[in-house]
Design a protein around this motif. Structure first.
Motif, PDB file in Angstrom:
ATOM      1  N   ARG A   1       0.838  -1.202   0.000  1.00 27.17           N
ATOM      2  CA  ARG A   1       0.000   0.000   0.000  1.00 27.17           C
ATOM      3  C   ARG A   1       0.875   1.256   0.000  1.00 27.17           C
ATOM      4  NH1 ARG A   1      -5.462   0.778  -0.340  1.00 27.17           N
ATOM      5  NH2 ARG A   1      -6.117   2.618   0.780  1.00 27.17           N
ATOM      6  N   PHE A   2       1.954   1.215   0.784  1.00 31.99           N
ATOM      7  CA  PHE A   2       2.877   2.344   0.822  1.00 31.99           C
ATOM      8  C   PHE A   2       3.467   2.600  -0.564  1.00 31.99           C
ATOM      9  CE2 PHE A   2       7.189   3.895   0.959  1.00 31.99           C
ATOM     10  CZ  PHE A   2       7.014   5.102   1.620  1.00 31.99           C
ATOM     11  N   ASP A   3       3.892   1.535  -1.248  1.00 35.26           N
ATOM     12  CA  ASP A   3       4.457   1.691  -2.592  1.00 35.26           C
ATOM     13  C   ASP A   3       3.450   2.324  -3.547  1.00 35.26           C
ATOM     14  OD1 ASP A   3       6.913   0.691  -1.874  1.00 35.26           O
ATOM     15  OD2 ASP A   3       6.506  -1.337  -2.604  1.00 35.26           O
ATOM     16  N   GLN A   4       2.194   1.901  -3.468  1.00 32.41           N
ATOM     17  CA  GLN A   4       1.155   2.494  -4.323  1.00 32.41           C
ATOM     18  C   GLN A   4       1.015   3.991  -4.051  1.00 32.41           C
ATOM     19  OE1 GLN A   4      -2.223   0.098  -3.199  1.00 32.41           O
ATOM     20  NE2 GLN A   4      -2.116  -1.079  -5.113  1.00 32.41           N
ATOM     21  N   LEU A   5       0.956   4.352  -2.770  1.00 32.16           N
ATOM     22  CA  LEU A   5       0.791   5.762  -2.400  1.00 32.16           C
ATOM     23  C   LEU A   5       2.006   6.590  -2.787  1.00 32.16           C
ATOM     24  CD1 LEU A   5      -0.863   5.311   1.098  1.00 32.16           C
ATOM     25  CD2 LEU A   5      -1.980   6.049  -1.018  1.00 32.16           C
ATOM     26  N   ALA A   6       3.197   6.030  -2.622  1.00 33.54           N
ATOM     27  CA  ALA A   6       4.418   6.753  -2.967  1.00 33.54           C
ATOM     28  C   ALA A   6       4.523   6.959  -4.470  1.00 33.54           C
ATOM     29  CB  ALA A   6       5.634   6.005  -2.440  1.00 33.54           C
ATOM     30  N   ARG A   7       4.193   5.931  -5.243  1.00 28.74           N
ATOM     31  CA  ARG A   7       4.251   6.068  -6.702  1.00 28.74           C
ATOM     32  C   ARG A   7       3.239   7.082  -7.218  1.00 28.74           C
ATOM     33  NH1 ARG A   7       5.104   0.217  -6.765  1.00 28.74           N
ATOM     34  NH2 ARG A   7       7.316  -0.066  -7.166  1.00 28.74           N
TER      35      ARG A   7
END
Length: 184
Positions: A82-88
């Protein structure tokens, strides 16, 4: 020393007094945690500011601590995916980046910002991502490192001797005109 000069410390002296690394001290100034002032044409930190933070060293250390992606996800209470999605998508922005020995770019985030994220942006912690988490951005693009340094911090960073990391898009290809060779 005069009264004003005695009440101000240079940035380096204040950093040493507070026991911070350079990048932590710079982050504290950029985010307004450590207040600065001008004295004799030089940026400095008032002695009272140093005394204030020396009384609460743990709080200052936490506010200026940099963490990597996995720890940021843990502090925010979300999964790494989820963090990767938000960061991207650009909803979570890094405050620093560096290139490691394997030539991979490593992003660093503010620990205090990661802890405050659920309170500031509760819509990002629902069951599904709400359309586009960052207004004005398209979903699916890598927006994480578009600009790490805001324009207003450029002058401050120059005074601190920090090289601003700004990611520019690759130059547009130039059409090369091929004309007939000139006759001799």
């Amino acid at each position: 020393m005069t009264g004003t000069a005695a009440q101000c410390l240079t940035l380096e002296a204040a950093r040493r007094e507070l026991g911070l690394r350079r990048e932590e001290f710079t982050l504290g100034i950029e985010h307004g945690v450590i207040r600065t002032c001008w004295s004799g044409g030089e940026l400095c930190v008032r002695a009272g500011e140093v005394v204030r933070w020396r009384a609460a060293p743990g709080e200052l250390a936490e506010l200026t601590r940099l963490v990597h992606a996995t720890e940021t996800a843990g502090l925010a209470g979300i999964s790494r995916h989820r963090f990767d999605q938000l960061a991207r998508a650009g909803a979570i922005r890094p405050v620093r980046s560096y290139t490691n020995r394997c030539h991979a770019e490593v992003w660093q985030y503010s620990a205090a910002g990661a802890r405050q994220l659920p309170e500031r942006r509760p819509e990002l912690f629902g069951a599904r991502l709400p359309g586009c988490p960052a207004p004005g951005r398209r979903v699916g693009l890598q927006e994480r490192g578009a600009v790490l340094v805001e324009p207003e911090h450029g002058a401050l960073l120059a005074l601190l001797g920090v090289t601003a990391t700004v990611r520019a898009p690759p130059p547009a290809s130039k059409a090369i005109s091929r004309s007939a060779p000139a006759s001799r």
